[in-house]
Design an enzyme around this catalytic site. Structure first.
Site, PDB file in Angstrom:
ATOM      1  N   SER A 145      13.539  -0.596  32.442  1.00  0.00           N
ATOM      2  CA  SER A 145      12.756   0.346  31.637  1.00  0.00           C
ATOM      3  C   SER A 145      11.385  -0.191  31.240  1.00  0.00           C
ATOM      4  O   SER A 145      10.558   0.554  30.716  1.00  0.00           O
ATOM      5  CB  SER A 145      13.519   0.748  30.371  1.00  0.00           C
ATOM      6  OG  SER A 145      13.483  -0.285  29.407  1.00  0.00           O
ATOM      7  N   LYS A 150      11.351  -3.187  23.901  1.00  0.00           N
ATOM      8  CA  LYS A 150      10.518  -2.001  24.088  1.00  0.00           C
ATOM      9  C   LYS A 150       9.137  -2.242  23.479  1.00  0.00           C
ATOM     10  O   LYS A 150       8.919  -3.213  22.753  1.00  0.00           O
ATOM     11  CB  LYS A 150      11.152  -0.776  23.402  1.00  0.00           C
ATOM     12  CG  LYS A 150      12.446  -0.282  24.023  1.00  0.00           C
ATOM     13  CD  LYS A 150      12.214   0.395  25.354  1.00  0.00           C
ATOM     14  CE  LYS A 150      13.502   0.976  25.910  1.00  0.00           C
ATOM     15  NZ  LYS A 150      14.428  -0.086  26.329  1.00  0.00           N
TER      16      LYS A 150
END
Length: 200
Positions: A121, A158
């Site tokens: 991701s 993230k």
């Protein structure tokens, strides 16, 4: 005391270096004894003692062997497990070993830890599956920092994008969704300062 042959000492060093780079941890004395065909743990200890005296090996604060893979000023950084680059995964510290890293990567102040990336991701910022990610341990971050975050009992990496209402943990891959949580449900444990990628 038996004097160890130079060839055997170098064999021990080579095995420790290779195993550390392959697995992220230094091998046990028993593994070294078996792989290098040594007769006893005592012989392993003598080889390691010589290598430490030469500066080829080092020890962390717990006495574990570390590999100083860089010259110059360095810091000991533990590799403590895996972090998700995707949906969060349960955050269990799994101490795997210690690396000696140069201050040019980590900076001169702070405490550091490494986590192995899992998932895709974060490919947009160059983080790939199985990369080793280096974090400075701290409980806060600036907008746009890449962070290691705990959501309840789960961890993820993230891009940190807080707003007044929520915290957005942005995925840097359009095939993955962002994670949006309330401020009180997200705990920052570190910000990314560097990474290592194995090409093969």
């Amino acid at each position: 005391m038996q004097v160890m042959k130079e060839s055997k000492i170098l064999q021990v060093l080579t095995f420790i270096q290779q195993r550390t780079m392959e697995t992220g941890r230094t091998p046990s004395y028993r593994e070294i004894m078996k792989q290098c065909n040594l007769a006893s743990i005592g012989q392993v200890q003598r080889c390691i003692k010589v290598l430490k005296e030469r500066g080829e090996l080092d020890s962390d604060n717990d006495g574990k062997v570390t590999v100083p893979i860089f010259s110059g000023n360095s810091v000991s950084v533990p590799l403590i497990g895996t972090i998700a680059c995707g949906q969060p995964i349960f955050a269990i510290e799994n101490y795997e070993g210690v690396y000696r890293l140069p201050e040019e990567i980590t900076g001169r102040s702070g405490d550091f830890f490494m986590l192995r990336a899992k998932g895709d991701s974060m490919t947009g910022v160059g983080i790939r599956n199985n990369d080793l990610l280096i974090f400075r341990e701290q409980p806060s971050a600036d907008y746009g920092d890449v962070v290691a975050a705990i959501i309840e009992d789960e961890a993820t990496v993230k891009t940190y994008q807080p707003n007044k209402a929520n915290i957005v943990l942005r995925a840097e891959n359009p095939q993955h969704s962002d994670i949006v949580v309330k401020h009180e449900d997200c705990r920052i444990i570190g910000i990314l300062v560097g990474s290592f990628h194995k090409h093969k």
